[in-house]
Design an enzyme around this catalytic site. Structure first.
Site, mmCIF file in Angstrom:
data_model
loop_
_atom_site.group_PDB
_atom_site.id
_atom_site.type_symbol
_atom_site.label_atom_id
_atom_site.label_comp_id
_atom_site.label_asym_id
_atom_site.label_seq_id
_atom_site.Cartn_x
_atom_site.Cartn_y
_atom_site.Cartn_z
ATOM 1 N N HIS A 282 1.224 -1.268 0.118
ATOM 2 C CA HIS A 282 -0.294 -0.170 0.102
ATOM 3 C C HIS A 282 1.009 1.313 0.153
ATOM 4 O O HIS A 282 1.568 1.780 0.648
ATOM 5 C CB HIS A 282 -1.503 -0.091 1.064
ATOM 6 C CG HIS A 282 -2.154 1.185 1.275
ATOM 7 N ND1 HIS A 282 -1.951 2.377 1.763
ATOM 8 C CD2 HIS A 282 -3.531 1.622 0.605
ATOM 9 C CE1 HIS A 282 -2.622 3.225 1.120
ATOM 10 N NE2 HIS A 282 -3.884 2.158 0.779
ATOM 11 N N GLU B 93 -4.421 2.254 -6.822
ATOM 12 C CA GLU B 93 -4.563 2.846 -6.204
ATOM 13 C C GLU B 93 -4.042 4.618 -6.285
ATOM 14 O O GLU B 93 -3.006 4.142 -6.196
ATOM 15 C CB GLU B 93 -4.224 2.871 -4.702
ATOM 16 C CG GLU B 93 -5.190 1.678 -4.703
ATOM 17 C CD GLU B 93 -5.653 1.405 -3.308
ATOM 18 O OE1 GLU B 93 -6.495 1.341 -2.328
ATOM 19 O OE2 GLU B 93 -4.427 1.730 -2.158
HETATM 20 P P1 PGA Z 1 -9.994 5.414 0.848
HETATM 21 O O1 PGA Z 1 -8.612 5.066 0.925
HETATM 22 O O2 PGA Z 1 -10.723 4.919 0.477
HETATM 23 O O3 PGA Z 1 -10.336 6.216 2.416
HETATM 24 O O4 PGA Z 1 -9.404 6.417 -0.374
HETATM 25 C C1 PGA Z 1 -8.248 3.567 0.140
HETATM 26 C C2 PGA Z 1 -7.429 2.805 -0.302
HETATM 27 O O5 PGA Z 1 -6.243 2.956 0.722
HETATM 28 O O6 PGA Z 1 -7.285 1.007 0.325
#
Ligand code: PGA
Length: 258
Positions: free
Chosen positions: A95, A167
């Site tokens: 992540h 992401e």
């Molecule tokens: P968020 O987080 O939906 O709060 O933007 C997404 C993530 O970091 O996977």
């Protein structure tokens, strides 16, 4: 037809008791069904309890990270062996918060991906560009680097197990997502790249690519209507039952358009 995916990353938002409370009401929910591949990723210390609470649920449980080492003198790390013993099926790897704040590198991410696959865990591999990369039109370059390095030494069968979570860093924790069309174009690029990396690949459609970054009850439908978006990975909007159920329902319905 592919099963759409709804992943929920609870980050460090909930204490153990809060995570257990949320898991308990998710477990009681009547709107969830097997049409969706779903998982929640609570914090490490809550994993065992949440996993027990959801033992008979269609919602799976996974961890937010693993050590790149199997075992040994690595104080403070969590071994893949412990996750397997617990009966978990998923593990999130790379992540952007772990990359930028906790020194996850291309090399360590590659080791984690391989360790997860060797231990029969599904890696949820997060990839994405930051705002500077986007502005300077380096999105594809960054993604190609993330993907090639993470998959170094990973064969076709392994790559098909992975859930690729696109992401964009600039869209995480915001009011708005990246936008369905933008995300779909990037997913298409990722799919083509994966297809080109594995000669066994027929057309790239076998790879699982989900979108994460400010997914909400309002934008999930649009995202899921895009042909290259196989699912969503949700942070904040997965933290209360009502929006969890709404997103689940909308993800489930998207099978009709795919
Ligand atoms: P968020 O987080 O939906 O709060 O933007 C997404 C993530 O970091 O996977």
């Amino acid at each position: 037809m592919k099963r759409p995916i709804f992943g929920a990353g609870w980050k460090m938002y909930l204490s153990d008791s809060e995570a257990c409370q949320l898991a308990a009401i998710i477990n009681e929910s009547t709107v969830l069904d097997e049409s969706v591949e779903s998982y929640v990723l609570p914090t490490f210390t809550a994993l065992n309890r949440v996993n027990n609470i959801l033992a008979d649920s269609i919602v799976n449980v996974g961890a937010q990270n693993i050590s790149y080492e199997q075992s040994g003198a690595f104080t403070g790390e969590v071994s893949v062996r412990s996750l397997v013993e617990m009966g978990l099926k998923y593990v999130e790897i790379g992540h952007s918060e772990r990359r930028s704040l906790f020194n996850d590198t291309h090399v360590s991410i590659n080791r984690k991906v391989k360790l997860a696959l060797e231990n029969k865990l599904v890696p949820i591999l997060c990839i994405g560009e930051d705002l500077n990369d986007k502005i300077s039109m380096r999105t594809n370059e960054v993604l190609e680097m993330d993907i090639r390095t993470a998959l170094f030494g990973v064969d076709y069968e392994g790559a098909k197990e992975i859930i690729f979570a696109y992401e964009p860093i600039w869209a995480i924790g915001q009011q708005e997502s990246a936008g369905a069309k933008y995300a779909n174009n990037v997913h298409m690029f990722i799919r083509k790249l994966l297809h080109s990396l594995y000669h066994e690949s027929q057309n790239g459609n076998e790879f699982k690519i989900v979108y994460g970054g400010s997914v909400s009850t309002d934008n999930v439908e649009q995202l899921m209507n895009e042909p290259h978006i196989d699912g969503v990975f949700v942070g904040r909007s997965s933290l209360d039952l009502k929006s969890y159920e709404t997103i689940f329902r909308k993800v489930s319905k998207s099978t009709c358009v795919k």
